[in-house]
Scaffold this motif. Structure first.
Motif, PDB file in Angstrom:
ATOM      1  N   VAL A   1       0.843  -1.209   0.000  1.00 24.40           N
ATOM      2  CA  VAL A   1       0.000   0.000   0.000  1.00 24.40           C
ATOM      3  C   VAL A   1       0.872   1.251   0.000  1.00 24.40           C
ATOM      4  N   ALA A   2       1.942   1.231   0.787  1.00 30.15           N
ATOM      5  CA  ALA A   2       2.870   2.370   0.788  1.00 30.15           C
ATOM      6  C   ALA A   2       3.512   2.553  -0.585  1.00 30.15           C
ATOM      7  N   GLY A   3       3.835   1.452  -1.272  1.00 32.98           N
ATOM      8  CA  GLY A   3       4.372   1.557  -2.630  1.00 32.98           C
ATOM      9  C   GLY A   3       3.361   2.117  -3.604  1.00 32.98           C
ATOM     10  N   TRP A   4       2.100   1.732  -3.457  1.00 34.39           N
ATOM     11  CA  TRP A   4       1.049   2.304  -4.307  1.00 34.39           C
ATOM     12  C   TRP A   4       0.939   3.812  -4.117  1.00 34.39           C
ATOM     13  N   THR A   5       0.979   4.261  -2.859  1.00 36.13           N
ATOM     14  CA  THR A   5       0.906   5.706  -2.603  1.00 36.13           C
ATOM     15  C   THR A   5       2.127   6.436  -3.172  1.00 36.13           C
ATOM     16  N   LEU A   6       3.278   5.759  -3.185  1.00 35.55           N
ATOM     17  CA  LEU A   6       4.481   6.378  -3.759  1.00 35.55           C
ATOM     18  C   LEU A   6       4.280   6.691  -5.236  1.00 35.55           C
TER      19      LEU A   6
END
Length: 481
Positions: free
Chosen positions: A375-380
């Motif tokens: 999820v953090a990678g998606w937000t990146l």
């Protein structure tokens, strides 16, 4: 002031005078907007100028020069002062921050002790001061050994109030939005020094009454928390955070932000799992509270103490989900694959402890940190596409025939480098939280409580780096068209 023809009725109203002057210079006429606005289906044509259909006005400059002029008053801006003196602002803000964090502790402990008949106000104030020092991570020496398990909920409240103190001092001295890192550092050092003096005074007052406090340890802990908390507020107040962020390479800047997001998503997953486990063991928790037989006030005190250590338990559950687990006593281990426990401390939080190794459910729990990292990678990737404010929005509407911001895909090197840098950042955050959440309850079997910071940090860095890279790359490659 004498009345003139342009001043209606001798009015002193400047707006009426201005309107009269306008009427002398030009004549006004109402315009038919509908007639001037051609419909889309009717062709338009230019209106010739000077064909006799428009009246012209000849302005006599000599006549206007002989007329009296009126100065329209303008709203005055208050003069900008130099701000409050730095020592005065620091003293007031620091003392106020200390009182706002100490008084709740003293009130809770004092209420419990008074209703149970265990002492008066002086004893309650002394016990509250000891608990307040413990919230700063200062070990408290007792007859059973050192108490060095800081309630992180109180620690978070302390850091937040110090953050507000740094912000208020920055505003008071007139350094708001200056972008100066030097002024922000000056405020942090001043607040940290004043807070250290308060900690030294508190240690001197508390020491020697059934509790042993090291003045040097108290000074070191108060200085560290004072500097960290006040620096956060002063950097926000001066706007130096933005200045520093712009000087960092883009990959490092996005990697730091993504690592922080991933770390706190993992901690959030720990909070959800831990809260659910305690709720499922609610009957055992109620039995533990009832066994104290201390009355309503004493039971309320036990609940409040458990709430103070709820943040510690959240970090422990996060370490449990990551794999390294945590310990509750010497030669104990609580992991997904192993549960070795001795007699635990009788607090309601132990109702959430697992009874043994997890089976198939353990595999699902292991996936939670990976999901958080993805999820953090998606937000990146979304942040690189649409900007910071639109990072959580997955789609954008595109106008026909026009190119929008969404068409400008972020370059692959920036996505990959930012993802890989997010791993060490998240590892440092979880390692710091694991270190702060652990401690000791005496010098016996409970002298080792909490997760191992090094193991937790290393595993977090690896898991987050891989999960963020996969999530960011998948979002970059498979964008909805």
């Amino acid at each position: 002031m004498s009345s003139t023809t342009d001043r209606p009725g001798g009015s002193e109203d400047p707006f009426a005078v201005a309107e009269a002057l306008q009427s002398v210079v030009r004549d006004t006429a109402a315009l038919d907007r509908e007639a001037l606005t051609p419909p889309e289906d009717r062709p338009t044509e230019a209106i010739p100028v000077g064909d006799g259909h428009r009246d012209t006005v000849v302005v006599d400059d000599a006549m206007l020069g002989r007329r009296e002029t009126v100065r329209v008053p303008v709203q005055r801006r208050p003069p900008q002062g130099r701000g409050a003196p730095l020592p005065v602002a620091v003293l007031f803000a620091t003392v106020w921050a200390a009182l706002l964090t100490y008084l709740p502790v003293a009130a809770v402990i004092g209420l419990a002790r008074t209703l149970e008949g265990s002492g008066g106000l002086i004893a309650a104030a002394h016990a509250g001061l000891a608990g307040w020092l413990l919230g700063h991570g200062v070990p408290i020496g007792t007859s059973i050994g050192p108490l060095a398990l800081a309630p992180l909920l109180l620690t978070g409240l302390i850091v937040w109030r110090l953050n507000r103190a740094g912000l208020h001092v920055t505003r008071a001295i007139g350094a708001r939005r200056t972008g100066s890192f030097g002024k922000a550092l000056l405020v942090a050092v001043a607040v940290g020094t004043a807070y250290t003096l308060i900690g030294v005074l508190a240690a001197q007052v508390t020491d020697g009454r059934g509790t042993g406090i090291s003045t040097a340890r108290a000074a070191a802990h108060f200085l560290a928390l004072g500097l960290a908390g006040a620096l956060l507020g002063s950097l926000r107040g001066t706007g130096a955070v933005t200045t520093l962020a712009r000087r960092l390479p883009p990959a490092l800047r996005h990697g730091i932000r993504t690592g922080l997001v991933a770390a706190f998503l993992i901690v959030g997953a720990g909070a959800v799992v831990g809260g659910l486990a305690v709720a499922l063991g609610g009957a055992q928790a109620a039995e533990i509270i009832a066994n104290y037989r201390t009355g309503v006030a004493g039971q309320a005190g036990i609940i409040l103490i458990s709430m103070g250590y709820a943040v510690n338990a959240t970090v422990w559950v996060a370490a449990y989900l990551l794999g390294p687990g945590f310990a509750i006593g010497v030669d104990s281990a609580v992991r997904l694959t192993e549960v070795t426990l001795g007699p635990p401390p009788m607090v309601p939080l132990i109702a959430g402890l697992p009874e043994g190794p997890m089976g198939a459910a353990g595999t699902v729990l292991l996936a939670l940190p990976v999901i958080a990292g993805a999820v953090a990678g998606w937000t990146l990737t979304q942040r690189l596409r649409f900007g910071r404010e639109s990072a959580w929005r997955a789609t954008r509407r595109k106008s026909k025939g026009k190119v929008t911001v969404a068409d400008a895909e972020p370059p692959w090197p920036l996505v990959i480098m930012s993802s890989l840098l997010a791993g060490p950042v998240a590892g440092l955050v979880l390692a710091g939280l694991a270190w702060a959440s652990g401690g000791a309850l005496g010098s016996g079997r409970l002298s080792r409580i909490g997760p191992d910071p090094i193991q937790t940090g290393i595993v977090t860095a690896i898991v987050v780096a891989v999960a963020v890279t996969l999530g960011a790359a998948a979002t970059r490659a498979f964008r909805r068209r």
